[in-house]
Design a protein around this motif. Structure first.
Motif, PDB file in Angstrom:
ATOM      1  N   ARG A  71      11.302 -14.295   0.174  1.00  0.00           N
ATOM      2  CA  ARG A  71       9.678 -13.815  -0.272  1.00  0.00           C
ATOM      3  C   ARG A  71       8.966 -15.354   0.693  1.00  0.00           C
ATOM      4  O   ARG A  71       7.987 -15.266   0.636  1.00  0.00           O
ATOM      5  CB  ARG A  71      10.232 -14.756  -1.943  1.00  0.00           C
ATOM      6  CG  ARG A  71       9.136 -14.992  -2.297  1.00  0.00           C
ATOM      7  CD  ARG A  71       9.180 -15.029  -4.172  1.00  0.00           C
ATOM      8  NE  ARG A  71       8.640 -16.360  -4.967  1.00  0.00           N
ATOM      9  CZ  ARG A  71       7.290 -16.089  -4.936  1.00  0.00           C
ATOM     10  NH1 ARG A  71       7.201 -15.090  -5.485  1.00  0.00           N
ATOM     11  NH2 ARG A  71       7.209 -17.213  -5.509  1.00  0.00           N
ATOM     12  N   CYS A 111       2.395 -19.566  -3.388  1.00  0.00           N
ATOM     13  CA  CYS A 111       1.678 -17.100  -3.992  1.00  0.00           C
ATOM     14  C   CYS A 111       1.305 -17.702  -4.788  1.00  0.00           C
ATOM     15  O   CYS A 111      -0.235 -16.847  -4.911  1.00  0.00           O
ATOM     16  CB  CYS A 111       3.039 -17.316  -4.530  1.00  0.00           C
ATOM     17  SG  CYS A 111       2.967 -15.341  -5.127  1.00  0.00           S
ATOM     18  N   HIS A 116      -1.039 -13.869  -5.675  1.00  0.00           N
ATOM     19  CA  HIS A 116       0.394 -13.460  -5.381  1.00  0.00           C
ATOM     20  C   HIS A 116       0.070 -12.342  -5.159  1.00  0.00           C
ATOM     21  O   HIS A 116       0.096 -11.205  -5.597  1.00  0.00           O
ATOM     22  CB  HIS A 116       0.189 -13.073  -7.385  1.00  0.00           C
ATOM     23  CG  HIS A 116       0.264 -14.529  -8.062  1.00  0.00           C
ATOM     24  ND1 HIS A 116       1.289 -15.831  -7.916  1.00  0.00           N
ATOM     25  CD2 HIS A 116      -0.430 -14.906  -8.819  1.00  0.00           C
ATOM     26  CE1 HIS A 116       0.916 -16.045  -9.166  1.00  0.00           C
ATOM     27  NE2 HIS A 116      -0.194 -16.340  -9.433  1.00  0.00           N
ATOM     28  N   CYS A 131       6.374 -17.295 -10.733  1.00  0.00           N
ATOM     29  CA  CYS A 131       4.076 -17.303 -10.787  1.00  0.00           C
ATOM     30  C   CYS A 131       3.863 -16.189 -10.937  1.00  0.00           C
ATOM     31  O   CYS A 131       2.728 -15.712 -12.067  1.00  0.00           O
ATOM     32  CB  CYS A 131       4.396 -17.772  -8.828  1.00  0.00           C
ATOM     33  SG  CYS A 131       4.439 -17.183  -8.263  1.00  0.00           S
ATOM     34  N   CYS A 132       4.297 -15.534 -10.658  1.00  0.00           N
ATOM     35  CA  CYS A 132       3.836 -14.047 -10.400  1.00  0.00           C
ATOM     36  C   CYS A 132       3.945 -12.808 -11.969  1.00  0.00           C
ATOM     37  O   CYS A 132       2.916 -12.116 -12.314  1.00  0.00           O
ATOM     38  CB  CYS A 132       4.213 -12.591  -9.576  1.00  0.00           C
ATOM     39  SG  CYS A 132       4.403 -13.339  -7.884  1.00  0.00           S
TER      40      CYS A 132
HETATM   41 ZN   LIG Z   1       3.040 -15.639  -7.691  1.00  0.00          ZN
END
Ligand SMILES: [Zn+2]
Ligand SMILES: [Zn+2]
Length: 222
Positions: A71, A111, A116, A131-132
């Motif tokens: 990621r 992100c 995102h 966070c997404c």
């Molecule tokens: Zn995110």
């Protein structure tokens, strides 16, 4: 989880990426590779890899650690290539360095900053983070090009893309610098912004490279 030695992290990522592509034979390859053997042993001892039927597999913990690394790597690729415009051939080496050092907090900030993204520049899926999930309903990136700001919108300049650097001096002389608060007055026939009570006309290709963070009315109170 604390960072592992780099060579350990690299093997985790390689095994994870191979499995992602459906190739399960990489473990056997590492077992035969003299340089990889001590690293694989360390990962086996740490409980991040396990040996099953002559193959190497990621344990649940190993898969989780590898997914985080992948990621960070793919988010770094998006940031470096699309925002910072690092040459594609330099992106990989830099993203690989970043994947080892970014904290979870900074990773989520990047992100969010990027809106995102779901895919890296190579089209590989970016494993989503906390966070997404939180922002699945708001797809607007935190920072956007001036061209996507609605007319009448207020925003603060976050950064100006390097490709307009030759024009930065002119913009700076007009007070168009990161940190400047502006109102977008119109988009056509030319972009006009008002900054510090001065109206400034800007060509569209320059406006595209000025990145702003919109200030909504309810945030403006103070
Ligand atoms: Zn995110
Ligand atoms: Zn990629």
């Amino acid at each position: 989880m604390k960072h592992l030695p780099r060579e350990c992290e690299n093997i985790l990522v390689q095994v994870w990426s191979a499995h992602e592509k459906g190739d399960k034979s990489l473990g056997r390859l590492f077992l035969a590779h003299p340089h990889a053997v001590p690293v694989v042993d360390e990962l086996l001892r740490a409980g991040l890899l396990e040996r099953l039927d002559g193959e190497i597999w990621l344990t649940e913990r190993g898969a989780k650690a590898a997914r985080e690394l992948v990621r960070r790597n793919r988010l770094a690729e998006v940031l470096l290539q699309q925002i910072l415009e690092v040459q594609p051939e330099r992106v990989a080496v830099n993203a690989c360095a970043w994947e080892h050092v970014l904290s979870a907090e900074v990773t989520d900030t990047i992100c969010t900053f990027l809106g995102h993204p779901r895919h890296c520049p190579h089209g590989n899926t970016i494993p989503p983070g906390p966070c997404c999930a939180k922002s699945s309903r708001t797809v607007t990136p935190l920072v956007q090009p001036l061209t996507t700001l609605p007319v009448g919108g207020t925003a603060r300049i976050t950064f100006i893309a390097p490709r307009v650097s030759r024009r930065l001096d002119r913009l700076a002389a007009l007070g168009v610098v990161p940190g400047t608060k502006l109102v977008l007055k119109q988009k056509s026939p030319a972009y006009v912004i008002r900054a510090d009570q001065t109206d400034i006309a800007i060509e569209e290709d320059v406006a595209k490279d000025i990145f702003v963070r919109e200030i909504k009315a309810e945030e403006e109170g103070g």
